[in-house]
Write an enzyme that holds these catalytic residues in place. Structure first.
Site, PDB file in Angstrom:
ATOM      1  N   GLN A 154       4.773  -1.794  -8.417  1.00 27.01           N
ATOM      2  CA  GLN A 154       3.384  -1.891  -7.971  1.00 27.01           C
ATOM      3  C   GLN A 154       2.570  -0.693  -8.436  1.00 27.01           C
ATOM      4  O   GLN A 154       1.354  -0.685  -8.298  1.00 27.01           O
ATOM      5  CB  GLN A 154       3.331  -1.943  -6.442  1.00 27.01           C
ATOM      6  CG  GLN A 154       3.972  -3.170  -5.837  1.00 27.01           C
ATOM      7  CD  GLN A 154       4.035  -3.130  -4.320  1.00 27.01           C
ATOM      8  OE1 GLN A 154       5.086  -3.332  -3.750  1.00 27.01           O
ATOM      9  NE2 GLN A 154       2.927  -2.888  -3.648  1.00 27.01           N
ATOM     10  N   GLU A 169      -4.255  -6.616   3.702  1.00 28.22           N
ATOM     11  CA  GLU A 169      -3.177  -6.471   4.674  1.00 28.22           C
ATOM     12  C   GLU A 169      -3.630  -6.645   6.114  1.00 28.22           C
ATOM     13  O   GLU A 169      -2.799  -6.586   7.022  1.00 28.22           O
ATOM     14  CB  GLU A 169      -2.525  -5.101   4.489  1.00 28.22           C
ATOM     15  CG  GLU A 169      -3.495  -3.968   4.673  1.00 28.22           C
ATOM     16  CD  GLU A 169      -2.921  -2.630   4.229  1.00 28.22           C
ATOM     17  OE1 GLU A 169      -2.242  -2.610   3.196  1.00 28.22           O
ATOM     18  OE2 GLU A 169      -3.165  -1.643   4.916  1.00 28.22           O
TER      19      GLU A 169
END
Ligand code: CDP
Length: 797
Positions: free
Chosen positions: A223, A741
């Site tokens: 990532q 998130e």
């Protein structure tokens, strides 16, 4: 006369543009690390420790070497001769690459075999004989600080015990004073259990060292490819320009793919030694047992309350179980991540938080699973404490939150732990949620149901979380400041190439980043190609986690587009034969203020940049931007869940779930909704069904998908999403806040609070997640709290 383009038609801001990446994903044409096959490629397998804590007396790999097709067997001893047995972590700790002295968790990497195919490599691993002398095991913080506890990290000089850090923030004296004056103190003790991001694609890498050019290329599921390049440069002592990290398509990351794993280092060394490409693809149990665990934090929380419901102060102590190595990434300054972002959305005058981190004999933990560095724990603790406090006061759950919210006119608002909230309309979001769920009606239904022996419950979770680390003053990882970047090149035909330092793992960056360019320049989104993940081509960036892409890389894209537009304006003025001051901009076009019919499109400016620039102007139309955000962005969410609990079995079903998310300007509302649905699904899974823990011997229990369930659409309840409240971020160039998130962070408490509401009459204050039927049944039957903490050995009782 306006010739402005219709922004939605060109796929600009606010367009629910279909995801461009999906055309390859749904046809099975994605290019994942395991899809890459290089000429002469070898395969690597890792031998993992079966025990949680043991001294390694000997390793005999002779049989493995003899197996035909085996090219190399790596052990810790061999790594040590190259100074590679240990590596630095992203949190200023060290981690064993391959164990030399001891193994410190079950699943730890002990040896690697590189062979012609993965099956030979796996068979050869089974031929390696390791003689372990077992040692006492520690599986939770209480054991870790016991006087008799063995020191797990005895490899570290000056490590006297198992405490990694002891950190505090806030005003202790002020908090003590407020508690002394309180009418009531509400206390809660709970554990946010270990959870695992478990992306569909496991971790993996293909290292390809080319002796002729001395260049190392690594394809990997990272990532944060630029951070990996920096780490490889440090560990392997290779010059940075000779390292190329390529993250191709990634099948989900959720924080699992931020840390540096031993498998990466071993595949790199093997490739250098063998001068062949070496592929390592982790299997599912390897992924579940040894990589990227999250949470595992214990809380003792207290709220000082006035009898009318006003919160006077908050006091919290947390113990975080980091496993055997402190290897997750977080801003260097904040040892417990952003846990102190707790109680941000409430106007709490003062607070004090103490946090300890511990070593235990578990796989390294603490990664931010779909979370900005412990924000998930912060919001879970907050909302569970709010729920308990409202009950202790005998107050309505919604009213208690509303009266304590930061009001619309209090922004920017400083939280008790020092964060600065940017903007929000918290009461409005709550009202939308209550209206949508039919709050008053449900409370009535609940009472009626109770009369018939049925248990209904309603749970609320409201929170504002910090998304988009940094600014560079406060946020760095290993000293590297947290900013992000974008590079935009407009070709002469007006098509464009955009590269950023972020890296999508399924969030749809290829779609939404082009929308920002469309919004700023009027170039249709379909004319913008987005590239990420290749350190040789992408500008330096800190990667994608902590929902920081939109707040930071997204802002860099707007800024670079504006730089390009500034140059295009000069070209337009030259073309229109007026001064720059006389040129106006509307989407996709410059025109003469006094003669709006006379104009040039951005595409015409692009052609002029290569064919008709004014004297002295550098040709071309491209630029880059590094964006250092002035603050984090603070989206707000209100999640409300209604449930029915079966008193006979403890099984609970979701009746309704309403989600109100205010993430500022939505670039692509459809993608935002997808992010929220995905997050709520993960929240539901954590609250209800994902059981992964450790027994007293440190065996990882639940490291399979029979216990650690990934919900399918069959198990997942329906969600009702609301996006009608929109508070633009005041400091983000397009007013956007992160969202990726929020639902996974705020969702779990809503589910748990709903079940706790349903069982309220038992007097039970807490059942730790996952709320498996047997735990709920135990609480209902025995009327006591149910802890999810791992058991200690019987001799410790
Ligand atoms: O960092 P990460 O991409 O995981 O999270 P994010 O920045 O919150 O973005 C997730 C996805 O939602 C991206 O494709 C964003 O562009 C999109 N998004 C959006 O369309 N509008 C927002 N206000 C925030 C995110």
């Amino acid at each position: 006369m306006s010739q402005a383009l219709d922004e939605i038609k060109i796929g600009g801001l606010g367009a629910s543009r279909r995801r461009v990446e999906d055309s390859r994903f749904i046809r099975g044409k994605g290019n994942y690390t395991d899809d890459i096959v290089l000429p002469g490629m070898l395969h690597m397998e890792i031998l993992r420790s079966p025990v949680a804590h043991a001294r390694i007396k000997s390793i005999d790999a002779s049989k493995a070497w003899e197996l035909p097709g085996v090219r190399l067997v790596l052990t810790g001893e061999m790594m040590a001769t190259r100074n590679l047995a240990w590596m630095p972590t992203l949190s200023y700790d060290t981690q064993a690459v391959l164990a030399t002295d001891k193994v410190r968790f079950q699943g730890q990497e002990v040896a690697c075999v590189i062979a012609d195919d993965p099956y030979i490599a796996k068979d050869a691993c089974e031929l390696i004989v390791v003689d372990y002398e077992q040692l006492p095991v520690i599986v939770n913080p209480v054991q870790a600080v016991a006087e008799s506890a063995p020191i797990i990290r005895d490899d570290k000089e000056n490590q006297a015990g198992n405490v990694i850090y002891d950190w505090e923030v806030g005003d202790k004296e002020g908090t003590d004073r407020a508690f002394a004056q309180a009418d009531m103190v509400s206390k809660l003790r709970l554990h946010y259990p270990r959870s695992h991001p478990s992306p569909i694609e496991c971790c993996g890498s293909i290292a390809d060292f080319n002796r002729a050019t001395s260049k190392l290329t690594v394809y990997m599921t990272s990532q944060a490819p630029h951070i990996i390049r920096a780490a490889v440069a440090l560990v392997a002592e290779l010059p940075e320009h000779m390292i190329r990290i390529i993250s191709p398509d990634i099948g989900g990351g959720f924080g699992n793919k931020v840390p540096v794993y031993p498998g990466y280092v071993c595949s790199i060394l093997a490739s250098i030694l063998l001068e062949r490409p070496v592929k390592w693809i982790e299997d599912k149990s390897g992924n579940l047992i040894s990589t990227g665990f999250a949470r595992d934090v214990y809380l003792d929380g207290e709220l000082a309350l006035r009898s009318d419901g006003k919160i006077l102060a908050v006091r919290m102590h947390t113990d975080a179980d980091h496993g055997a190595f402190f290897s997750d990434a977080q801003p260097s300054k904040f040892k417990i991540g952003l846990l102190h972002s707790t109680f941000g959305c409430y106007d709490v005058p003062v607070g004090h938080l103490t946090a300890r981190g511990m070593y235990t004999n578990k796989a390294p933990g603490g990664v931010a699973y779909r979370c900005s560095f412990r924000v998930t724990e912060a919001m879970f603790f907050q909302e569970r404490m709010m729920h308990a406090a409202a009950n202790d006061l005998g107050m309505d759950q919604a009213e208690f939150r509303r009266m304590n919210f930061v009001a619309d006119d209090q922004f920017p608002f400083r939280t008790p732990f020092g964060f600065l909230l940017d903007s929000g309309q918290y009461r409005k979001c709550l009202d939308v949620g209550l209206e949508a769920v039919g709050y008053q009606d449900f409370l009535r239904q609940k009472e009626e149901a109770k009369a018939n022996g049925r248990l209904l419950g309603i749970g609320i979770s409201t929170m504002s979380e910090p998304l988009g680390a940094g600014n560079s003053r406060e946020y760095d990882i290993l000293g590297i400041k947290m900013f992000d970047s974008a590079e935009l090149r407009v070709h002469m035909t007006g098509k464009a190439l955009l590269r950023t330092g972020a890296k999508s793992q399924g969030q749809g960056h290829e779609t939404t980043w082009a929308q920002i360019v469309a919004h700023e320049l009027g170039i249709p989104a379909e004319d913008v190609t987005v590239e990420e993940g290749d350190t040789d081509t992408a500008p330096f960036g800190m990667g994608t986690y902590a929902a920081r892409s939109t707040p930071v890389a997204g802002a860099a894209i707007a800024m670079v587009s504006r730089k390009v537009r500034a140059k295009a304006r000069k070209l337009a003025a030259h073309h229109l034969e007026v001064s720059e001051e006389d040129v106006e901009w509307e989407l996709g076009r410059f025109y003469v203020r006094s003669a709006p019919d006379r104009g040039v499109t951005i595409q015409e400016c692009a052609m002029a940049a290569y064919s008709n620039m004014p004297d002295g102007m550098e040709p071309g139309l491209e630029n880059n931007a590094y964006y250092d955000p002035p603050n984090l962005t603070w989206p707000f969410a209100c999640y409300i869940v209604t449930v029915e609990v079966d008193p006979e079995t403890g099984v609970w079903d979701v009746l309704n779930m309403v989600a109100v998310d205010d993430c500022g300007v939505r670039i692509n509302p459809m993608i935002v909704e997808g992010q929220i649905m995905g997050g709520l699904t993960e929240a539901y899974a954590m609250a209800n069904m994902q059981f992964i823990t450790f027994d007293a011997e440190g065996n990882c229990v639940g490291s399979n998908y029979m216990d650690y369930l990934l919900p399918t659409s069959w198990e997942t309840p329906g969600f009702e999403l609301h996006g009608e409240v929109m508070t633009p971020c005041p400091h983000h160039p397009i007013g956007a806040k992160g969202v990726g998130e929020c639902a996974a962070v705020g969702g779990p408490a809503a589910f748990v609070n709903a079940v706790m509401d349903a069982v309220k009459d038992t007097g039970v204050r807490n059942i730790d997640m996952p709320l498996l039927p047997d735990r709920v049944w135990e609480a209902l039957t025995y009327r006591h709290d149910v802890s999810g903490a791992p058991p200690v050995r019987s001799d410790d009782d």
